[in-house]
Design a protein around this motif. Structure first.
Motif, mmCIF file in Angstrom:
data_model
loop_
_atom_site.group_PDB
_atom_site.id
_atom_site.type_symbol
_atom_site.label_atom_id
_atom_site.label_comp_id
_atom_site.label_asym_id
_atom_site.label_seq_id
_atom_site.Cartn_x
_atom_site.Cartn_y
_atom_site.Cartn_z
ATOM 1 N N LEU A 67 -57.050 -10.524 -38.231
ATOM 2 C CA LEU A 67 -55.984 -10.828 -39.175
ATOM 3 C C LEU A 67 -55.990 -9.801 -40.296
ATOM 4 C CD1 LEU A 67 -53.782 -12.712 -40.389
ATOM 5 C CD2 LEU A 67 -55.660 -13.908 -41.571
ATOM 6 N N LEU A 68 -54.858 -9.142 -40.497
ATOM 7 C CA LEU A 68 -54.725 -8.204 -41.599
ATOM 8 C C LEU A 68 -54.155 -8.891 -42.831
ATOM 9 C CD1 LEU A 68 -53.327 -5.136 -39.622
ATOM 10 C CD2 LEU A 68 -55.717 -5.674 -40.172
ATOM 11 N N GLY A 69 -53.179 -9.787 -42.623
ATOM 12 C CA GLY A 69 -52.631 -10.530 -43.745
ATOM 13 C C GLY A 69 -51.126 -10.660 -43.670
ATOM 14 N N GLU A 70 -50.523 -10.829 -44.834
ATOM 15 C CA GLU A 70 -49.090 -11.070 -44.920
ATOM 16 C C GLU A 70 -48.435 -10.076 -45.870
ATOM 17 O OE1 GLU A 70 -49.495 -15.341 -46.052
ATOM 18 O OE2 GLU A 70 -48.205 -15.660 -44.299
ATOM 19 N N ARG A 71 -47.230 -9.667 -45.485
ATOM 20 C CA ARG A 71 -46.420 -8.822 -46.345
ATOM 21 C C ARG A 71 -45.003 -8.831 -45.825
ATOM 22 N NH1 ARG A 71 -47.183 -2.546 -46.855
ATOM 23 N NH2 ARG A 71 -45.482 -2.645 -45.362
ATOM 24 N N GLY A 72 -44.050 -8.849 -46.740
ATOM 25 C CA GLY A 72 -42.648 -8.799 -46.368
ATOM 26 C C GLY A 72 -42.196 -9.963 -45.510
ATOM 27 N N GLY A 73 -42.798 -11.137 -45.707
ATOM 28 C CA GLY A 73 -42.399 -12.310 -44.944
ATOM 29 C C GLY A 73 -42.940 -12.343 -43.528
ATOM 30 N N ARG A 74 -43.840 -11.428 -43.187
ATOM 31 C CA ARG A 74 -44.438 -11.384 -41.855
ATOM 32 C C ARG A 74 -45.956 -11.472 -41.952
ATOM 33 N NH1 ARG A 74 -41.141 -6.343 -39.043
ATOM 34 N NH2 ARG A 74 -39.597 -7.618 -37.932
ATOM 35 N N THR A 75 -46.546 -11.851 -40.821
ATOM 36 C CA THR A 75 -47.997 -11.797 -40.687
ATOM 37 C C THR A 75 -48.338 -10.606 -39.804
ATOM 38 O OG1 THR A 75 -48.074 -14.209 -40.827
ATOM 39 C CG2 THR A 75 -50.058 -13.099 -40.062
ATOM 40 N N TRP A 76 -49.427 -9.948 -40.147
ATOM 41 C CA TRP A 76 -49.810 -8.707 -39.475
ATOM 42 C C TRP A 76 -51.230 -8.835 -38.922
ATOM 43 C CZ3 TRP A 76 -46.192 -4.537 -39.861
ATOM 44 C CH2 TRP A 76 -45.106 -4.799 -40.702
ATOM 45 N N PHE A 77 -51.404 -8.394 -37.692
ATOM 46 C CA PHE A 77 -52.696 -8.423 -37.020
ATOM 47 C C PHE A 77 -52.996 -7.037 -36.447
ATOM 48 C CE2 PHE A 77 -51.472 -12.867 -36.760
ATOM 49 C CZ PHE A 77 -52.660 -13.596 -36.753
ATOM 50 N N ALA A 78 -54.265 -6.835 -36.108
ATOM 51 C CA ALA A 78 -54.668 -5.758 -35.214
ATOM 52 C C ALA A 78 -55.336 -6.401 -34.016
ATOM 53 C CB ALA A 78 -55.642 -4.807 -35.904
ATOM 54 N N VAL A 79 -55.198 -5.782 -32.852
ATOM 55 C CA VAL A 79 -55.923 -6.206 -31.657
ATOM 56 C C VAL A 79 -56.779 -5.039 -31.206
ATOM 57 C CG1 VAL A 79 -55.677 -6.701 -29.208
ATOM 58 C CG2 VAL A 79 -54.407 -8.042 -30.854
ATOM 59 N N LEU A 80 -58.077 -5.277 -31.102
ATOM 60 C CA LEU A 80 -59.026 -4.240 -30.729
ATOM 61 C C LEU A 80 -59.349 -4.357 -29.249
ATOM 62 C CD1 LEU A 80 -61.468 -4.666 -33.759
ATOM 63 C CD2 LEU A 80 -59.245 -3.513 -33.672
ATOM 64 N N VAL A 81 -59.153 -3.270 -28.513
ATOM 65 C CA VAL A 81 -59.402 -3.280 -27.076
ATOM 66 C C VAL A 81 -60.384 -2.168 -26.721
ATOM 67 C CG1 VAL A 81 -57.107 -4.224 -26.596
ATOM 68 C CG2 VAL A 81 -57.454 -1.750 -26.532
#
Length: 302
Positions: A67-81
């Motif tokens: 979980l990266l967090g929230e900004r601009g009304g969206r939630t942001w993630f990273a997925v590590l592969v």
């Protein structure tokens, strides 16, 4: 124009730290079609047209969700592969430096999100086994904690403090700034001095020690300037201005090949004729240089 212009330290997102252990909230945000995810293979990303490829969660492969967090009304993630399982060709995946020109071109809003994602990926990639018992670590808290199932020891993300400094000498009429160059750099490339803070050391003393070690110049007054994240792989660059007590230079010959003093007039002339290149764009080194110079500096080729 105002200084400093630490562009990559602006536009911070809400990291939503209290949500990292809220499984229901995380699941709901992941399922939201407005959510955006950056896939990171090991420590590398796959840009599209030079930009980080933020995708809806339904379009990304399985991996470790951060979980990266929230900004601009969206939630942001990273997925590590795992790089071996990353989609596409191996050459499609590049390091963070490959997308820095995008920031230099003025598109800096996503920098904190991208730096957060790559910083976490670097930490996960380098921290896979428990330093106490050697057990395989497992992610917790939406990727922000790694815990050993064997001994219970928890690991948390690390950031290495690094000092970077504009070393100056002289009065207003002949004030000069000290820049150095490394052996591996192209001819004519110079930058501000920098180095890592050691255990038990203040940041100001780290500035004085690094300058003395690299170029043999004693430093007196040290003043805080600003800071900027730099996950290459895990640094926080802490900027300072430093007043040298002499212009006598004695380079170490290891990290620094040569060092040189520039007055403002000499800096302008060297940039105009192309004999010198300096950091440009959005790096904290560029901010330090332009703050000292008093205007934007253009240095093609850096």
């Amino acid at each position: 124009m105002s200084f400093p212009h630490l562009d990559l330290a602006a536009n911070a997102h809400d990291r939503a730290g209290v949500r990292r252990v809220d499984a229901d909230w995380l699941a709901a945000r992941w399922a939201d079609p407005e959510t955006r995810v950056l896939v990171v293979a090991g420590t590398r990303l796959r840009p599209v047209d030079g930009a980080p490829d933020w995708r809806p969660s339904a379009e990304v492969p399985d991996g470790t969700r951060v979980l990266l967090g929230e900004r601009g009304g969206r939630t942001w993630f990273a997925v590590l592969v795992d790089p071996a399982e990353a989609p596409g060709e191996r050459g499609d995946w590049v390091g963070l430096r490959a997308v820095l020109p995008r920031f230099a071109a003025g598109v800096v809003e996503e920098a904190p999100l991208l730096f957060h994602a790559i910083g976490m990926a670097e930490w996960h990639w380098a921290t896979r086994h428990c330093p106490r018992c050697g057990g395989r670590l497992e992610p917790r808290s939406a990727g922000h904690e790694l815990r050993c199932p064997d001994c219970g020891k928890a690991q948390f993300p690390r950031t290495d403090p690094a000092v970077i400094m504009a070393v100056t000498h002289g009065d207003a009429d002949d004030e000069a700034i000290l820049l150095g160059r490394q052996h591996s750099w192209p001819e004519g490339r110079y930058s501000t001095l920098a180095g890592f803070c050691e255990p038990g050391e203040t940041l100001e003393d780290a500035v004085r020690r690094e300058v003395m070690e690299e170029v043999g110049v004693p430093v007196g007054e040290v003043t805080y300037f600003g800071n900027q994240p730099w996950p290459l792989p895990a640094s926080l660059m802490l900027g300072f201005t430093a007043r040298a007590l002499t212009r006598d230079v004695h380079v170490d010959g290891e990290e620094i090949e040569t060092a040189r003093w520039f007055t403002r007039a000499e800096m302008k002339a060297a940039l105009d004729d192309g004999s010198v290149m300096i950091p440009a764009g959005v790096s904290i080194s560029s901010s330090l240089l332009e703050h000292w110079y008093g205007a934007r500096l253009v240095s093609p080729g850096w």
